[in-house]
Design an enzyme around this catalytic site. Structure first.
Site, short mmCIF file in Angstrom:
data_model
loop_
_atom_site.label_atom_id
_atom_site.label_comp_id
_atom_site.label_asym_id
_atom_site.label_seq_id
_atom_site.Cartn_x
_atom_site.Cartn_y
_atom_site.Cartn_z
CG HIS A 111 -28.11 -5.61 54.62
ND1 HIS A 111 -28.28 -6.96 54.78
CD2 HIS A 111 -27.74 -5.46 53.32
CE1 HIS A 111 -28.05 -7.59 53.66
NE2 HIS A 111 -27.72 -6.71 52.75
CB CYS B 74 -22.42 -8.07 51.39
SG CYS B 74 -23.34 -8.68 49.98
CG HIS C 203 -25.44 -3.79 49.92
ND1 HIS C 203 -24.64 -4.24 50.95
CD2 HIS C 203 -26.26 -4.83 49.60
CE1 HIS C 203 -24.94 -5.49 51.24
NE2 HIS C 203 -25.93 -5.88 50.45
CG HIS D 183 -30.88 -6.28 49.21
ND1 HIS D 183 -30.36 -6.86 48.07
CD2 HIS D 183 -29.91 -6.39 50.16
CE1 HIS D 183 -29.14 -7.31 48.32
NE2 HIS D 183 -28.84 -7.03 49.58
CG ASP E 235 -40.47 0.77 53.54
OD1 ASP E 235 -39.72 0.21 52.71
OD2 ASP E 235 -41.25 1.70 53.23
CG HIS E 236 -37.63 3.85 52.48
ND1 HIS E 236 -38.63 3.04 51.98
CD2 HIS E 236 -37.13 4.54 51.43
CE1 HIS E 236 -38.74 3.24 50.67
NE2 HIS E 236 -37.84 4.15 50.30
CD GLU F 200 -29.69 -10.46 50.53
OE1 GLU F 200 -29.51 -10.13 51.71
OE2 GLU F 200 -28.91 -11.20 49.89
#
Length: 306
Positions: A185, A204, A210, A212, A249-250, A296
């Protein structure tokens, strides 16, 4: 311990929340204008139920002496079931010992009453989801001295799955499970200029984003059915997997997950979006979504409730 100060004509405690290892002091409303301090002590008892019913023989004097209470007792001797029982007591300190409760009493109660209870259900094939058993444990802890009460009972069936009862919600049971998804994100507000965004979001705000490894804990609440089941675990997992994990996801949250095309994907907003996605899905199964917590990182997480 009613240290009350005045502010704006209303009394309040100087330190409303104090954490000391396993003991914490919360503020519980007693009247509309005065708040009293109360201690909440949590004791965790770890134990195993082995596939051999005779592996925990209380007629053996050595069975009274745990060989590794940190790892759990009875010990896991092979293939079996490993549990963590957390009992939270609340009230005032004993004036002589300055204990809220002697933890040996909780340990003894667990060994004498709870371990055999869980064993009985495991061997009889009636454990099911554990909701009915947690209700039974809570009821058995209900006979407390006047200055003490059982505030919460939680049984961890795995490191990621637990069932529990809160005194304020009984006979409702809470069922919690953790899930994981990986996503990238970027924190960016189009209403701010480039310099303001960098100042607000720091690293960020990297234009390339980047990632998580997010952990999501979903908690539902309700009364178990006649067999002691709140919701079948596979059904619970399918709802979360299909509604949240697979779409998130991904993914690049900003670009590929619809709500975040217009909403900044902070951990706070992620928790709120997931809650609103799941709430109607569980409602269709007559289950109440109690909360969603998103980690996070190991050091940063947010819980959202309504």
């Amino acid at each position: 311990m009613n240290l009350l100060l005045q502010r704006g004509g209303r009394p309040f405690l100087r330190q409303p929340l104090f954490h000391a290892r396993y003991c914490k002091v919360d503020i519980i409303p007693h009247r509309t204008d005065i708040y009293y301090a109360v201690f909440r002590l949590t004791r965790e008892v770890r134990f195993a139920v082995n596939t051999n019913p005779g592996s925990f023989d209380r007629s053996n004097p050595r069975a009274e002496r745990p060989t590794n209470s940190y790892g759990g007792y009875p010990s896991l001797t092979g293939v079996g079931h490993y549990y963590r029982l957390q009992v939270t007591m609340a009230g005032e300190l004993d004036p002589l010992s300055n204990y809220l409760v002697n933890i040996k009493l909780i340990d003894g109660f667990a060994r004498e009453a709870i371990v055999p209870l869980v064993q009985e259900h495991i061997y009889a094939g009636t454990f099911f989801g554990g909701a009915g058993i947690v209700q039974d444990i809570f009821r058995r802890l209900g006979d407390c001295p006047p200055n003490l009460r059982c505030d919460e009972v939680r049984l961890w069936l795995s490191p990621f799955l637990s069932v529990g009862v809160l005194a304020s919600e009984y006979p409702m049971v809470r069922f919690s499970q953790k899930f994981e998804f990986s996503a990238s994100h970027r924190l960016h507000n189009p209403d701010l200029d480039e310099q303001q965004n960098r100042r607000t979001f720091g690293k960020c705000n990297n234009p390339l984003g980047h990632g998580h490894n997010y952990i999501v804990q979903v908690t539902i609440a309700g009364e178990p059915d006649y067999s002691g089941v709140l919701m079948e675990i596979p059904a619970f997992e399918r709802i979360v997997a299909e509604t949240v994990i697979e779409p998130f996801d991904h993914r690049n949250l900003n670009e590929e997950v619809e709500p975040f095309k217009t909403l900044i994907p902070t951990v706070e907003n992620i928790a709120k979006v997931i809650y609103h996605l799941l709430k109607p899905k569980f409602a269709e199964r007559n289950a109440k979504l109690a909360s969603v917590t998103v980690w996070e990182t190991e050091k940063t997480w947010c819980e959202y409730v309504e």
